[in-house]
Design a protein around this motif. Structure first.
Motif, PDB file in Angstrom:
ATOM      1  N   GLY A 134       0.682  -1.245  -0.038  1.00  0.00           N
ATOM      2  CA  GLY A 134       0.086   0.185   0.166  1.00  0.00           C
ATOM      3  C   GLY A 134       0.886   1.172  -0.201  1.00  0.00           C
ATOM      4  O   GLY A 134       0.230   2.369   0.229  1.00  0.00           O
ATOM      5  N   LEU A 135       2.202   1.080  -0.418  1.00  0.00           N
ATOM      6  CA  LEU A 135       3.051   2.345  -0.318  1.00  0.00           C
ATOM      7  C   LEU A 135       2.474   3.474  -1.367  1.00  0.00           C
ATOM      8  O   LEU A 135       2.328   4.694  -1.042  1.00  0.00           O
ATOM      9  N   HIS A 136       1.920   3.122  -2.650  1.00  0.00           N
ATOM     10  CA  HIS A 136       1.380   4.206  -3.452  1.00  0.00           C
ATOM     11  C   HIS A 136       0.114   4.809  -2.920  1.00  0.00           C
ATOM     12  O   HIS A 136       0.094   6.171  -3.326  1.00  0.00           O
ATOM     13  N   GLU A 137      -0.569   4.304  -2.054  1.00  0.00           N
ATOM     14  CA  GLU A 137      -1.772   4.976  -1.367  1.00  0.00           C
ATOM     15  C   GLU A 137      -1.379   6.000  -0.281  1.00  0.00           C
ATOM     16  O   GLU A 137      -1.802   6.953  -0.233  1.00  0.00           O
ATOM     17  N   HIS A 138      -0.315   5.441   0.407  1.00  0.00           N
ATOM     18  CA  HIS A 138       0.193   6.181   1.525  1.00  0.00           C
ATOM     19  C   HIS A 138       0.759   7.524   0.910  1.00  0.00           C
ATOM     20  O   HIS A 138       0.548   8.655   1.415  1.00  0.00           O
ATOM     21  N   GLU A 139       1.733   7.342  -0.081  1.00  0.00           N
ATOM     22  CA  GLU A 139       2.644   8.501  -0.718  1.00  0.00           C
ATOM     23  C   GLU A 139       1.500   9.480  -1.361  1.00  0.00           C
ATOM     24  O   GLU A 139       1.802  10.713  -1.519  1.00  0.00           O
ATOM     25  N   TRP A 140       0.464   9.023  -1.796  1.00  0.00           N
ATOM     26  CA  TRP A 140      -0.667   9.766  -2.528  1.00  0.00           C
ATOM     27  C   TRP A 140      -1.352  10.609  -1.636  1.00  0.00           C
ATOM     28  O   TRP A 140      -1.435  11.774  -1.519  1.00  0.00           O
ATOM     29  N   ARG A 141      -1.601  10.057  -0.405  1.00  0.00           N
ATOM     30  CA  ARG A 141      -2.268  10.840   0.640  1.00  0.00           C
ATOM     31  C   ARG A 141      -1.545  11.756   1.434  1.00  0.00           C
ATOM     32  O   ARG A 141      -1.637  12.938   1.384  1.00  0.00           O
ATOM     33  N   GLU A 142      -0.160  11.620   1.497  1.00  0.00           N
ATOM     34  CA  GLU A 142       0.669  12.280   2.258  1.00  0.00           C
ATOM     35  C   GLU A 142       1.162  13.261   1.373  1.00  0.00           C
ATOM     36  O   GLU A 142       1.557  14.462   1.915  1.00  0.00           O
ATOM     37  N   HIS A 143       1.757  12.859   0.280  1.00  0.00           N
ATOM     38  CA  HIS A 143       2.531  13.929  -0.511  1.00  0.00           C
ATOM     39  C   HIS A 143       1.993  14.300  -2.063  1.00  0.00           C
ATOM     40  O   HIS A 143       1.916  15.267  -2.438  1.00  0.00           O
ATOM     41  N   GLY A 144       1.300  13.177  -2.718  1.00  0.00           N
ATOM     42  CA  GLY A 144       0.944  13.508  -3.991  1.00  0.00           C
ATOM     43  C   GLY A 144      -0.121  14.348  -4.205  1.00  0.00           C
ATOM     44  O   GLY A 144      -0.196  15.124  -5.110  1.00  0.00           O
ATOM     45  N   GLY A 145      -0.972  14.237  -3.266  1.00  0.00           N
ATOM     46  CA  GLY A 145      -2.178  15.378  -3.178  1.00  0.00           C
ATOM     47  C   GLY A 145      -2.025  16.734  -3.310  1.00  0.00           C
ATOM     48  O   GLY A 145      -2.498  17.686  -3.605  1.00  0.00           O
ATOM     49  N   CYS A 146      -0.763  17.135  -2.607  1.00  0.00           N
ATOM     50  CA  CYS A 146      -0.309  18.217  -2.216  1.00  0.00           C
ATOM     51  C   CYS A 146       0.460  18.964  -3.559  1.00  0.00           C
ATOM     52  O   CYS A 146       0.453  20.340  -3.754  1.00  0.00           O
ATOM     53  N   SER A 147       0.613  18.122  -4.698  1.00  0.00           N
ATOM     54  CA  SER A 147       1.194  18.704  -5.829  1.00  0.00           C
ATOM     55  C   SER A 147       0.238  19.548  -6.578  1.00  0.00           C
ATOM     56  O   SER A 147       0.481  20.110  -7.488  1.00  0.00           O
ATOM     57  N   GLY A 148      -1.028  19.160  -6.415  1.00  0.00           N
ATOM     58  CA  GLY A 148      -2.363  19.490  -7.305  1.00  0.00           C
ATOM     59  C   GLY A 148      -2.395  18.941  -8.554  1.00  0.00           C
ATOM     60  O   GLY A 148      -3.194  19.248  -9.548  1.00  0.00           O
ATOM     61  N   LEU A 149      -1.582  17.680  -9.139  1.00  0.00           N
ATOM     62  CA  LEU A 149      -1.616  16.959 -10.116  1.00  0.00           C
ATOM     63  C   LEU A 149      -2.683  15.996 -10.122  1.00  0.00           C
ATOM     64  O   LEU A 149      -2.939  15.377  -8.837  1.00  0.00           O
ATOM     65  N   ASP A 150      -3.282  15.538 -11.362  1.00  0.00           N
ATOM     66  CA  ASP A 150      -3.979  14.528 -11.400  1.00  0.00           C
ATOM     67  C   ASP A 150      -3.153  13.098 -11.022  1.00  0.00           C
ATOM     68  O   ASP A 150      -2.028  13.049 -11.108  1.00  0.00           O
ATOM     69  N   ASP A 151      -3.788  12.227 -10.332  1.00  0.00           N
ATOM     70  CA  ASP A 151      -2.826  10.925 -10.028  1.00  0.00           C
ATOM     71  C   ASP A 151      -2.182  10.458 -11.011  1.00  0.00           C
ATOM     72  O   ASP A 151      -1.045  10.014 -10.891  1.00  0.00           O
ATOM     73  N   ASP A 152      -2.860  10.103 -12.153  1.00  0.00           N
ATOM     74  CA  ASP A 152      -2.009   9.733 -13.185  1.00  0.00           C
ATOM     75  C   ASP A 152      -1.014  10.368 -13.849  1.00  0.00           C
ATOM     76  O   ASP A 152       0.384   9.628 -14.163  1.00  0.00           O
ATOM     77  N   VAL A 153      -1.092  11.743 -13.649  1.00  0.00           N
ATOM     78  CA  VAL A 153       0.019  12.710 -14.140  1.00  0.00           C
ATOM     79  C   VAL A 153       1.195  12.403 -13.283  1.00  0.00           C
ATOM     80  O   VAL A 153       2.377  12.409 -13.277  1.00  0.00           O
ATOM     81  N   TYR A 154       0.844  12.450 -11.910  1.00  0.00           N
ATOM     82  CA  TYR A 154       1.716  12.608 -10.781  1.00  0.00           C
ATOM     83  C   TYR A 154       2.642  11.260 -10.839  1.00  0.00           C
ATOM     84  O   TYR A 154       3.767  11.272 -10.606  1.00  0.00           O
ATOM     85  N   TYR A 155       1.789  10.183 -10.772  1.00  0.00           N
ATOM     86  CA  TYR A 155       2.796   8.824 -10.712  1.00  0.00           C
ATOM     87  C   TYR A 155       3.332   8.412 -12.169  1.00  0.00           C
ATOM     88  O   TYR A 155       4.334   7.887 -12.440  1.00  0.00           O
TER      89      TYR A 155
END
Length: 260
Positions: A134-155
């Motif tokens: 579940g690392l990808h979900e943790h990283e999205w919640r803690e860091h990725g969401g703050c980028s303001g990017l779509d999840d697919d663009v971010y990853y």
């Protein structure tokens, strides 16, 4: 709001293909154009360009964190990612929006639930084995969401950057497994692949349970500007200009190897 499945898939494919082409051209042209942009070099003078994402989080640049997998698994044998066959020398930990002042990064920003395109998710799993836990979900919640990017663009961008840094360092780290090396040697290896890239990452080491008190490489972090479209990661940056330096590695350290 997530894009409809079919349209979203086409967008992701376009982003990945474009990123791959850009990475290929950057390597081809490395001899003519530097890998490091001279912006953001004097943080004391406030020359950094602070971006504000759609979530309202402000940040100055990104850190791509790649974990030295053998070192991680030496102390986390119970993790599912560590019980699965052969391992890459470097794997994705995360892509973190960062501020120039250390330890003030934005985190846990409001964001849609992670819903990756199936094709991207399959490709990402190859470089991010922690997805099994579940690392990808943790990283999205803690860091990725703050980028303001779509999840697919971010990853998608995370994957492109990880592939490029792995191409510069992965083979050498594999041959060094179980041996000692130095920061200078690894940067020289990276610069042979793409001139200037050695200044764009920092090395992080610490002693492990069975390392006999010797420092062991545990992570490589690359500094990247937020000058891409919509605040996405763009140009590689000189980490020293941002106040980011090696930690715990000294003049020599060990690269963990697989158990015999």
């Amino acid at each position: 709001m997530a894009l409809p499945g079919s349209h979203k898939g086409k967008v992701v494919l376009a982003v990945v293909v474009l990123g791959t082409l850009l990475a290929w051209f950057s390597v081809r042209e490395a001899g003519d154009s530097p890998a490091v942009r001279p912006d953001k070099q004097d943080n004391s003078a406030g020359r950094g360009r602070k971006a504000t994402s759609k979530t309202g989080a402000s940040f100055d640049f990104y850190l791509l964190a790649l974990t030295a997998h053998e070192a991680f698994c030496a102390e986390h044998e119970g993790k599912r990612e560590c019980r699965a066959g052969a391992r890459r020398p470097l794997v994705i930990h995360g892509l973190w929006p960062e501020r120039l002042e250390p330890r003030t990064y934005p985190h846990d920003c409001p964001a849609p639930r992670l819903a990756l395109d199936a094709g991207l998710e399959q490709q990402l799993a190859e470089f991010m084995p922690g997805m099994a836990d579940g690392l990808h979900e943790h990283e999205w919640r803690e860091h990725g969401g703050c980028s303001g990017l779509d999840d697919d663009v971010y990853y998608g961008r995370t994957l492109e950057l990880a592939r490029a840094l792995d191409a510069a360092l992965g083979a050498r780290l594999t041959t060094l497994a179980g041996r000692e090396t130095s920061p200078a040697e690894l940067r020289e290896t990276a610069d042979m692949f793409q001139p200037g890239i050695g200044a764009t990452f920092t090395l992080h080491c610490r002693t492990l349970r069975d390392s006999g008190g010797r420092p062991v490489l545990i992570e490589v972090r690359q500094c990247i500007d937020n000058d891409g479209a919509g605040g996405a990661p763009g140009t590689l940056l000189d980490c020293a200009s941002l106040g980011r330096r090696d930690q715990g590695c000294g003049s020599a350290f060990e690269v963990a190897g697989a158990d015999p």
